[in-house]
Design an enzyme around this catalytic site. Structure first.
Site, PDB file in Angstrom:
ATOM      1  N   GLU A   1       0.736   6.802 -14.638  1.00  0.00           N
ATOM      2  CA  GLU A   1       1.541   5.949 -15.518  1.00  0.00           C
ATOM      3  C   GLU A   1       0.711   4.832 -16.141  1.00  0.00           C
ATOM      4  O   GLU A   1       1.183   3.713 -16.337  1.00  0.00           O
ATOM      5  CB  GLU A   1       2.727   5.349 -14.757  1.00  0.00           C
ATOM      6  CG  GLU A   1       3.695   6.360 -14.195  1.00  0.00           C
ATOM      7  CD  GLU A   1       4.469   7.106 -15.271  1.00  0.00           C
ATOM      8  OE1 GLU A   1       4.393   6.714 -16.441  1.00  0.00           O
ATOM      9  OE2 GLU A   1       5.138   8.097 -14.937  1.00  0.00           O
TER      10      GLU A   1
ATOM     11  N   ILE B   1      -6.441  -4.464  10.329  1.00  0.00           N
ATOM     12  CA  ILE B   1      -5.853  -5.181  11.453  1.00  0.00           C
ATOM     13  C   ILE B   1      -5.559  -4.231  12.606  1.00  0.00           C
ATOM     14  O   ILE B   1      -5.738  -4.566  13.777  1.00  0.00           O
ATOM     15  CB  ILE B   1      -4.575  -5.920  11.007  1.00  0.00           C
ATOM     16  CG1 ILE B   1      -4.948  -7.102  10.091  1.00  0.00           C
ATOM     17  CG2 ILE B   1      -3.764  -6.411  12.202  1.00  0.00           C
ATOM     18  CD1 ILE B   1      -3.765  -7.781   9.424  1.00  0.00           C
TER      19      ILE B   1
END
Length: 384
Positions: A358, A332
């Protein structure tokens, strides 16, 4: 089913948001400048001052039990606070907590490691990942061999968060004949760290152990129970990863909306074009979905329910969401979004990490699918 926050919870959220806006966000230009000059994100004195202000505000140790001087706000409020902190890319958190598995230590270990960590006097790191054992933690090659009242540790750990700054490490090694065991190892016992350059601000380290002698009393928990401790450490924060990403995505979406209303193309604000509207709408939907998946996982933790499946869903969804939103926001903004004049490109690099550490996207998908196939999780249940 009540989704509202209690008055006190709203006050905490609003106070944290105000702190972030007034004390943390103003440091963003300094962080960007330091990154361009290849310096630490924040000067030590600046970080020390910020921590002092956080302590004065009453939010030091949000997850630390009250008996250790913490606020003990619980999983849901911790997730909400993480969302607020995610609104800035300044690497700051309301510290004062300690790695959760340190509470499993003996009274002497708590005195030497836990309490100083809570107070910010010591810095720890968690070391399980190896060059050949990432998500497959059971494939650990680091070895610990008993020699009288000591253990001799040899091996290498990689991509260790905080490894360059830590003065002690919770390292996982195979200790025969017991199996994977967690050792508390001070830096001055002989291990060394080597920085690993990355595309983002995250600066992990490689830790090298060459005949490092560790006293028997530095075993955390029981010999051979290290894998359980490791899973406890990994699991406790998995739902917190998408929480912080939600805050980042919300702030970036607000930037996109504001920019779209003032940026004109062919005589019209680009916000009037359907292509832009769809990117904004899709981002809002995905953020809200990630928010409630994350809060649901936190709720399960608070209620003492098994939250592993819900946390995997939240982590996978939140990581993918954040990367999709930042990509749309950059699009954008066009060329300006690609420059270092705006923080969007930094978030673009930072958020990419969420899909790797993780537990990668692939590991989360494997876990979710396996839970369903083996009957560990069932479809169609609400609040069970």
């Amino acid at each position: 089913m009540d989704f509202s926050l209690a008055t006190e919870e709203r006050q905490i959220r609003d106070t944290v948001r105000s702190f972030v806006e007034k004390e943390v966000m103003p440091l963003e230009p300094e962080v960007l400048r330091n990154e361009r000059e290849d310096r630490p994100a924040l000067d030590a004195d600046v970080l020390r001052d910020l921590r002092a202000k956080a302590r004065k505000s009453g939010f030091w140790g949000i997850n630390t039990p009250e008996e250790y001087g913490g606020a003990a706000l619980g999983p849901i409020m911790s997730a909400i606070i993480a969302m607020e902190l995610g609104r800035t890319f300044v690497p700051f958190s309301f510290g004062g907590s300690a790695d959760n598995i340190l509470y499993a230590g003996t009274e002497e270990q708590k005195r030497r490691y836990l309490l100083p960590t809570i107070e910010g006097e010591r810095r720890s790191c968690f070391a399980i990942t190896e060059p050949g054992a990432g998500s497959d933690a059971r494939n650990i090659r680091t070895r610990a061999v008993r020699d009288g009242a000591e253990w001799i540790v040899n091996g290498e750990k990689t991509f260790i968060t905080g490894g360059n700054e830590a003065d002690f490490v919770m390292v996982f090694a195979v200790a025969e004949p017991y199996g994977v065991t967690c050792f508390l190892v001070d830096r001055d016992m002989g291990w060394r760290s080597e920085p690993i350059p990355t595309m983002g601000q995250w600066g992990p380290a490689s830790l090298v152990f060459e005949d490092v002698r560790v006293p028997e009393e530095n075993i955390l928990g029981e010999p051979g129970r290290g894998f359980e401790l490791a899973m406890e450490w990994i699991g406790q924060g998995r739902y917190m990863i998408p929480a912080r990403a939600i805050g980042s995505a919300e702030r970036m979406l607000k930037m996109a909306v504001d920019y779209a209303t003032i940026r004109k193309s062919m005589g019209r604000a680009i916000a009037e074009y359907q292509a832009i509207q769809w990117m904004i709408a899709d981002s809002q939907v995905e953020i809200e979905a990630a928010k409630w998946l994350t809060l649901y996982a936190a709720w399960r933790v608070r209620e003492g329910l098994d939250a592993r499946h819900a946390s995997s869903i939240a982590k996978l969804n939140g990581a993918v969401m954040a990367n999709q939103v930042v990509d749309r926001v950059l699009q954008i903004h066009g060329g300006m979004g690609y420059t270092k004049e705006l923080p969007i490109e930094r978030w673009y690099r930072e958020l990419r990490l969420l899909r790797i550490f993780e537990g990668t996207d692939e590991i989360q998908r494997r876990t979710i699918a396996r839970n369903l196939i083996k009957g560990h999780a069932r479809l169609g249940l609400i609040g069970e």
